[in-house]
Design a protein around this motif. Structure first.
Motif, PDB file in Angstrom:
ATOM      1  N   MET A   1       0.718  -1.178   0.079  1.00  0.00           N
ATOM      2  CA  MET A   1       0.161   0.052   0.037  1.00  0.00           C
ATOM      3  C   MET A   1       0.918   1.198   0.054  1.00  0.00           C
ATOM      4  SD  MET A   1      -2.909   0.094  -0.958  1.00  0.00           S
ATOM      5  CE  MET A   1      -4.061   1.598  -0.635  1.00  0.00           C
TER       6      MET A   1
ATOM      7  N   ILE B   1       3.600   1.882  -1.052  1.00  0.00           N
ATOM      8  CA  ILE B   1       4.388   1.987  -2.460  1.00  0.00           C
ATOM      9  C   ILE B   1       3.437   2.623  -3.357  1.00  0.00           C
ATOM     10  CG2 ILE B   1       5.475   0.755  -4.240  1.00  0.00           C
ATOM     11  CD1 ILE B   1       6.549  -1.460  -2.440  1.00  0.00           C
ATOM     12  N   LEU B   2       2.240   2.015  -3.389  1.00  0.00           N
ATOM     13  CA  LEU B   2       1.272   2.243  -4.410  1.00  0.00           C
ATOM     14  C   LEU B   2       0.871   3.970  -4.270  1.00  0.00           C
ATOM     15  CD1 LEU B   2      -1.026   1.690  -6.506  1.00  0.00           C
ATOM     16  CD2 LEU B   2      -2.380   1.381  -4.516  1.00  0.00           C
ATOM     17  N   SER B   3       0.701   4.144  -2.777  1.00  0.00           N
ATOM     18  CA  SER B   3       0.311   5.992  -2.314  1.00  0.00           C
ATOM     19  C   SER B   3       1.531   6.651  -2.806  1.00  0.00           C
ATOM     20  CB  SER B   3       0.272   5.885  -1.086  1.00  0.00           C
ATOM     21  OG  SER B   3       1.054   5.560  -0.262  1.00  0.00           O
ATOM     22  N   ARG B   4       2.813   6.055  -2.603  1.00  0.00           N
ATOM     23  CA  ARG B   4       3.857   6.993  -3.013  1.00  0.00           C
ATOM     24  C   ARG B   4       4.009   7.189  -4.601  1.00  0.00           C
ATOM     25  NH1 ARG B   4       9.059   5.000  -0.715  1.00  0.00           N
ATOM     26  NH2 ARG B   4       7.645   4.551   1.207  1.00  0.00           N
ATOM     27  N   THR B   5       3.784   6.315  -5.214  1.00  0.00           N
ATOM     28  CA  THR B   5       3.791   6.169  -6.681  1.00  0.00           C
ATOM     29  C   THR B   5       2.599   7.342  -6.898  1.00  0.00           C
ATOM     30  OG1 THR B   5       4.059   3.833  -6.795  1.00  0.00           O
ATOM     31  CG2 THR B   5       4.127   4.814  -8.633  1.00  0.00           C
ATOM     32  N   LEU B   6       1.585   7.094  -6.693  1.00  0.00           N
ATOM     33  CA  LEU B   6       0.306   7.981  -6.724  1.00  0.00           C
ATOM     34  C   LEU B   6       0.758   9.301  -6.564  1.00  0.00           C
ATOM     35  CD1 LEU B   6      -2.910   6.460  -6.307  1.00  0.00           C
ATOM     36  CD2 LEU B   6      -2.086   7.138  -8.328  1.00  0.00           C
ATOM     37  N   GLU B   7       1.311   9.493  -5.482  1.00  0.00           N
ATOM     38  CA  GLU B   7       1.732  10.882  -5.142  1.00  0.00           C
ATOM     39  C   GLU B   7       2.636  11.659  -6.059  1.00  0.00           C
ATOM     40  OE1 GLU B   7       2.343  10.746  -0.934  1.00  0.00           O
ATOM     41  OE2 GLU B   7       0.433  10.740  -0.408  1.00  0.00           O
ATOM     42  N   ARG B   8       3.749  10.854  -6.293  1.00  0.00           N
ATOM     43  CA  ARG B   8       4.880  11.316  -7.412  1.00  0.00           C
ATOM     44  C   ARG B   8       4.262  11.619  -8.779  1.00  0.00           C
ATOM     45  NH1 ARG B   8       9.878   7.981  -6.202  1.00  0.00           N
ATOM     46  NH2 ARG B   8       9.467   9.008  -4.156  1.00  0.00           N
TER      47      ARG B   8
ATOM     48  N   GLN C   1      -6.664   8.244   0.684  1.00  0.00           N
ATOM     49  CA  GLN C   1      -7.724   7.511   0.745  1.00  0.00           C
ATOM     50  C   GLN C   1      -8.840   8.687   1.076  1.00  0.00           C
ATOM     51  OE1 GLN C   1      -6.945   5.065   4.445  1.00  0.00           O
ATOM     52  NE2 GLN C   1      -7.330   3.427   3.393  1.00  0.00           N
TER      53      GLN C   1
END
Lengths: 285, 292
Positions: free
Chosen positions: A1, A3-10, B186
């Motif tokens: 999770m 990793i996913l969020s960091r990728t999205l933020e990037r 989220q």
């Protein structure tokens, strides 16, 4: 999770930075392709010399004059008119009509520019030819009149917005003192709302400068420096559209990049001016 | 002076309002008068059978179908390129950027929004020249290039509408999920964006309208007067706004001119429908989603 969020933020970051960098890249691309022109004679001669390809002169001075005169004339026509419409919506109109006029103005923003130009070409141009300016009817005045209609919605919406943001208590105070709506407008609302009005005015000027189709279709596209309102003129935008057909390597073709650079810088300066006006507004109006 | 002005002002403002209404009414009346007679089955498909044209089995030569097809394809392509980037950049601007970087970025986006569309088109064309040189003449002005340039044209509007939509969320709502332990992401995807879906959709529809009406960008990046339905994204194409522009100067007879009128009406109908849709979206979408 994570990793996913960091990728999205990037990705969000990249989208924002990327778009901003592309804005700068446009400018660099224009400069790069217009470079031979600067080497040829320097910026000064380019901006001040006439357009005469037969004699090796590729200055864009006539187009600058054309653009500025059409833009300023259209703003001059449109400003009082838009102000009147905005007053109607905020102060003078019957309540039932105010909303209707505002919706009409919003609807006008959705009418394609080319449709304005098309109608003007077959309605306004013959009228100008017969009754007002003579000649072909394609001239600065015709283009400015139509451009005034085109930029009116932008201005009206901004004016209404800034007039309505004056606190209700101030307006009620005038009412309580027995002032008429016109007095309220003149002595209280306008003195407070003027930065917003100026903002709308500058935005209208930006739209008028940037418009291509109206001036291309209605201004006549002559390359001489215009000396009267009833003469044909060519704008920077129309020049870009017209020279496209020419040969890639020619100086003629490269002059359109000078037009592009001029328009880009004009826009950037206008936006900075808008920002400065924004700082002037009292108490966040 | 002031007293005289105060007396004259209401009358003046009535005149302006009437003149504006008259101008719009004249415009619509003039278009309808000129173009309505041309509204029939032949307008779109010419002599070709409608079903053949729609299934792209046969080219249409004297109808508006290729122009309509080109406009729709170009708009869909441009918007699908611009929306992900624009929304992502808008989310960044509203939720992550701060301090001087936010000021600088918003200044840049304002400049981008203000750049005349012909200059965007010119840079698209410049890109085509560069590509043309480096790919040995196989890439030139085409549908894809127009879509790219148009995507760039509407990008700042999308960024701004997403940003203002997100920043307009009630602070109470903004912090509720966070205090319950939700992550920032989220919160964005499950609370903030759904809450502002109506504004977001409205912004996107307005961007579609902006793409559909623009003529200056596409006339530098690949639109031509007659190309038929393009069979690939790397082909030149026709589009409604350019058709209107072209007909205004190059018509050869009253019939072609009438078609120009009809194309103008068609374009106006498309744009105003999109506009009404955006208007309704901003008002109704939320209630529609809630009470469905």
């Amino acid at each position: 999770m994570p990793i996913l969020s960091r990728t999205l933020e990037r990705l969000f970051f990249l989208a924002a930075i990327g778009s901003a960098l592309l804005t700068a890249a446009i400018f660099l691309l224009l400069c790069q392709l217009g470079k031979p022109l600067f080497q040829h004679g320097g910026l000064g001669t380019l901006l001040c010399s006439p357009w005469n390809p037969g004699h090796g002169q590729y200055g864009i001075y006539p187009m600058i004059v054309g653009s500025l005169s059409i833009a300023f004339l259209s703003v001059l026509i449109s400003f009082p008119f838009s102000l009147g419409c905005a007053f109607f919506i905020t102060h003078f109109g019957p309540l039932a009509l105010r909303r209707k006029l505002l919706n009409l103005v919003r609807f006008m923003t959705s009418i394609p520019t080319v449709v304005y130009g098309f109608v003007a070409l077959f309605l306004l141009v013959p009228f100008m030819r017969e009754y007002l300016t003579g000649g072909s009817g394609l001239n600065i005045l015709t283009a400015s009149l139509m451009l005034a209609v085109l930029i009116a919605p932008t201005m009206i919406i901004f004016f209404v917005d800034s007039l309505q943001r004056v606190p209700l208590s101030y307006r009620q105070a005038v009412d309580a003192l027995g002032g008429s709506p016109a007095q309220q407008l003149l002595y209280v609302v306008l003195p407070m709302a003027w930065p917003g009005i100026l903002n709308g005015l500058l935005l209208g000027l930006g739209r008028a400068m940037g418009d291509t189709l109206i001036s291309l279709m209605l201004a006549g596209n002559a390359v001489a420096v215009p000396t009267a309102m009833t003469q044909a003129a060519r704008t920077l935008t129309a020049h870009i559209a017209l020279v496209m057909a020419a040969d890639f390597a020619s100086m003629e073709f490269q002059s359109i990049f000078a037009c592009g650079i001029f328009l880009y810088l004009f826009t950037a300066l206008l936006i900075v001016a808008l920002r400065l006006v924004g700082r002037l507004s009292p108490r966040g109006l | 002076m002031g007293r005289l002005l105060a007396r004259l002002l209401p009358g003046f403002s009535w005149c302006c309002a009437l003149a504006l209404t008259a101008a719009v009414a004249t415009l619509v009346w003039f278009l309808l008068r000129g173009g309505l007679p041309a509204f029939n089955a032949d307008l779109l498909f010419g002599g070709t059978r409608a079903i053949d044209a729609l299934l792209l089995r046969r080219q249409v030569f004297d109808g508006l179908f290729p122009a309509l097809f080109g406009t729709v394809a170009m708009v869909l392509l441009a918007v699908s390129l611009a929306v992900p980037v624009g929304v992502a950049a808008g989310i960044y601007m509203a939720e992550y950027a701060g301090g001087w970087s936010k000021h600088l970025l918003s200044l840049v986006f304002d400049v981008l929004a203000g750049i005349p569309s012909i200059v965007i088109g010119l840079s698209g064309f410049a890109l085509a020249i560069v590509l043309h040189r480096s790919f040995d003449g196989r890439l030139g002005p085409c549908l894809l290039l127009s879509a790219l340039a148009l995507a760039f044209l509407v990008l700042p509007y999308l960024v701004r509408s997403t940003q203002t939509a997100l920043e307009g969320v009630d602070p109470l709502l903004r912090h509720t999920a966070l205090t319950l332990g939700a992550s920032k992401l989220q919160n964005i995807f499950l609370v903030l964006l759904p809450n502002r879906l109506a504004d977001l959709t409205g912004g996107i529809i307005l961007a579609v309208g902006r793409c559909a009406e623009d003529t200056a960008v596409i006339m530098l990046t690949g639109v031509v007067a007659s190309a038929g339905v393009p069979d690939s994204m790397l082909r030149q194409y026709e589009a409604l706004p350019f058709y209107v522009y072209y007909m205004s100067s190059q018509y050869t007879g009253p019939e072609e001119l009438q078609k120009g009128y009809a194309a103008a009406i068609l374009l106006m109908i498309i744009c105003s429908l999109l506009f009404v849709l955006a208007f309704m979206a901003q008002r109704r979408l939320k209630s529609w989603l809630l009470y469905r």
